[in-house]
Design a protein around this motif. Structure first.
Motif, PDB file in Angstrom:
ATOM      1  N   SER A 135       0.827  -1.208   0.000  1.00 29.79           N
ATOM      2  CA  SER A 135       0.000   0.000   0.000  1.00 29.79           C
ATOM      3  C   SER A 135       0.861   1.257   0.000  1.00 29.79           C
ATOM      4  O   SER A 135       0.625   2.185  -0.772  1.00 29.79           O
ATOM      5  CB  SER A 135      -0.926  -0.011   1.224  1.00 29.79           C
ATOM      6  OG  SER A 135      -1.751   1.128   1.249  1.00 29.79           O
ATOM      7  N   ALA A 136       1.869   1.272   0.861  1.00 28.72           N
ATOM      8  CA  ALA A 136       2.715   2.463   0.977  1.00 28.72           C
ATOM      9  C   ALA A 136       3.426   2.788  -0.332  1.00 28.72           C
ATOM     10  O   ALA A 136       3.520   3.957  -0.741  1.00 28.72           O
ATOM     11  CB  ALA A 136       3.740   2.267   2.096  1.00 28.72           C
ATOM     12  N   ARG A 137       3.897   1.752  -1.016  1.00 27.64           N
ATOM     13  CA  ARG A 137       4.666   1.957  -2.242  1.00 27.64           C
ATOM     14  C   ARG A 137       3.806   1.885  -3.509  1.00 27.64           C
ATOM     15  O   ARG A 137       4.330   1.913  -4.621  1.00 27.64           O
ATOM     16  CB  ARG A 137       5.805   0.942  -2.307  1.00 27.64           C
ATOM     17  CG  ARG A 137       6.787   1.051  -1.136  1.00 27.64           C
ATOM     18  CD  ARG A 137       7.390   2.432  -0.960  1.00 27.64           C
ATOM     19  NE  ARG A 137       8.171   2.814  -2.130  1.00 27.64           N
ATOM     20  CZ  ARG A 137       9.469   2.552  -2.273  1.00 27.64           C
ATOM     21  NH1 ARG A 137      10.131   1.914  -1.313  1.00 27.64           N
ATOM     22  NH2 ARG A 137      10.108   2.934  -3.350  1.00 27.64           N
ATOM     23  N   ARG A 138       2.483   1.749  -3.325  1.00 27.33           N
ATOM     24  CA  ARG A 138       1.523   1.758  -4.435  1.00 27.33           C
ATOM     25  C   ARG A 138       1.853   0.664  -5.461  1.00 27.33           C
ATOM     26  O   ARG A 138       1.765   0.860  -6.670  1.00 27.33           O
ATOM     27  CB  ARG A 138       1.484   3.142  -5.092  1.00 27.33           C
ATOM     28  CG  ARG A 138       1.090   4.263  -4.130  1.00 27.33           C
ATOM     29  CD  ARG A 138       1.234   5.636  -4.732  1.00 27.33           C
ATOM     30  NE  ARG A 138       0.326   5.843  -5.856  1.00 27.33           N
ATOM     31  CZ  ARG A 138       0.335   6.937  -6.628  1.00 27.33           C
ATOM     32  NH1 ARG A 138       1.213   7.912  -6.376  1.00 27.33           N
ATOM     33  NH2 ARG A 138      -0.498   7.055  -7.629  1.00 27.33           N
ATOM     34  N   LEU A 139       2.203  -0.490  -4.939  1.00 27.62           N
ATOM     35  CA  LEU A 139       2.672  -1.582  -5.786  1.00 27.62           C
ATOM     36  C   LEU A 139       1.614  -2.042  -6.791  1.00 27.62           C
ATOM     37  O   LEU A 139       1.908  -2.249  -7.972  1.00 27.62           O
ATOM     38  CB  LEU A 139       3.103  -2.758  -4.905  1.00 27.62           C
ATOM     39  CG  LEU A 139       3.617  -4.001  -5.638  1.00 27.62           C
ATOM     40  CD1 LEU A 139       4.870  -3.663  -6.435  1.00 27.62           C
ATOM     41  CD2 LEU A 139       3.896  -5.121  -4.639  1.00 27.62           C
TER      42      LEU A 139
END
Length: 342
Positions: A135-139
């Motif tokens: 989620s944090a890195r918008r994978l």
């Protein structure tokens, strides 16, 4: 179905009838929820194994059942069916969760309930961190850019995610899974807060640098990421609703590897749509799977996985022997360390 031993003339002869365990279905009969052959083989070292189809064809066989195994979202034996199993002593959940089991109803009939704690904790903690990072890195947004059918001429270097390192993490439920999440988060130099029914010993807190918050109101405003790892109980059902999301940072992400019912999904939808919080990453929902027209599936700032946190080959293999040992302990009159006590 009596056990067989080898006689002097090398022929198989029946021995004293063994107790039986009940498994609703094998994987061959139910590829999604059936028990694997490896588990059935372990059971057969100590018990005869009876299936739903055996009991349906010959209800008298139910008298031999001393233990029943649960896998999946429903009870292996309903309260209304207990008359078929007059000697049933225990129902064992294959995983750590027991919220789908009528523990009080079974206890009222003198039947114990046990779960399978600890074995899956590392896998679930790993997956909680995986969801947080994804989620944090918008994978999930990025992968189609590189792999989608539409040709991408160049990558947008101004398309950014967020760091997890040095961010703050709030863990709701500091049991075995929560503690393992904290150890992993420490490796990312995260500032760790936690909320739990009971405060952990100071030694445990200091080992990961965790700070105790006696209420959610103390924890939520401090955290960039909030991860739910507590069991579903009458106290935790609906724990996260409109008020809790309003307490969180607008830049915060909520991660749930526990049970879907702990979050009010309507409140979550509104919080994500209205940008009360930034994002959500869930391994669990209610129901599972969500209907394709569910509002959560329309949002761009949510990840939903198919309840797969414990789903590794290694973990599932390690989960099997304790299940057999639990029924053996009851049959042999040994104390249980994993009984569910309400």
């Amino acid at each position: 179905m009596a056990a067989l031993t080898t006689g002097k003339d090398n022929t198989k002869v029946p021995t004293k009838q063994r107790p039986a365990v009940y498994i609703r279905r094998s994987r061959a009969d139910d590829p999604e929820y059936g028990f694997p052959d490896e588990f059935i083989e372990l059971c057969e070292e100590h018990f005869d194994v009876l299936y739903e189809k055996n009991i349906t064809g010959n209800p008298e066989l139910g008298k031999r059942v001393v233990g029943a195994y649960n896998r999946g979202p429903s009870m292996p034996i309903s309260i209304d069916e207990l008359w078929k199993f007059p000697n049933l002593k225990i129902v064992v959940c294959s995983g750590i969760g027991w919220d789908h089991i009528d523990v009080r109803g079974l206890n009222a009939h003198g039947i114990k309930v046990a779960n399978n704690p600890g074995v899956s904790s590392n896998a679930v903690a790993d997956f909680g961190i995986t969801l947080m990072l994804a989620s944090a890195r918008r994978l999930l947004e990025g992968v189609p850019v590189a792999m989608g059918p539409k040709q991408c001429q160049k990558f947008n270097v101004n398309w950014l995610g967020n760091d997890v390192s040095f961010a703050s993490l709030g863990i709701v439920g500091m049991g075995d899974i929560g503690s393992k999440v904290a150890k992993r988060a420490k490796a990312f130099d995260m500032k760790i807060y936690y909320h739990n029914r009971n405060r952990k010993p100071e030694e445990e807190e200091s080992s990961v640098g965790a700070i105790y918050c006696p209420t959610l109101a103390d924890l939520l405003p401090r955290c960039d990421y909030v991860m739910i790892t507590c069991p579903l109980t009458s106290e935790t059902e609906g724990m996260f609703g409109e008020n809790e999301f309003k307490l969180m940072k607008p830049s915060a992400t909520i991660v749930n590897v526990a049970r879907g019912e702990i979050i009010d999904q309507e409140a979550l939808y509104n919080a994500l749509k209205n940008k009360t919080i930034k994002a959500a990453a869930l391994d669990v929902t209610y129901p599972e799977p969500l209907p394709r027209d569910h509002p959560l599936l329309t949002l761009p700032n949510i990840i939903i996985a198919p309840h797969m946190a414990s789903a590794t080959a290694e973990t599932r293999k390690r989960m099997l022997p304790p299940l057999v040992e639990t029924v053996l302990a009851v049959v042999e009159g040994r104390p249980l360390t994993n009984e569910v006590i309400l």
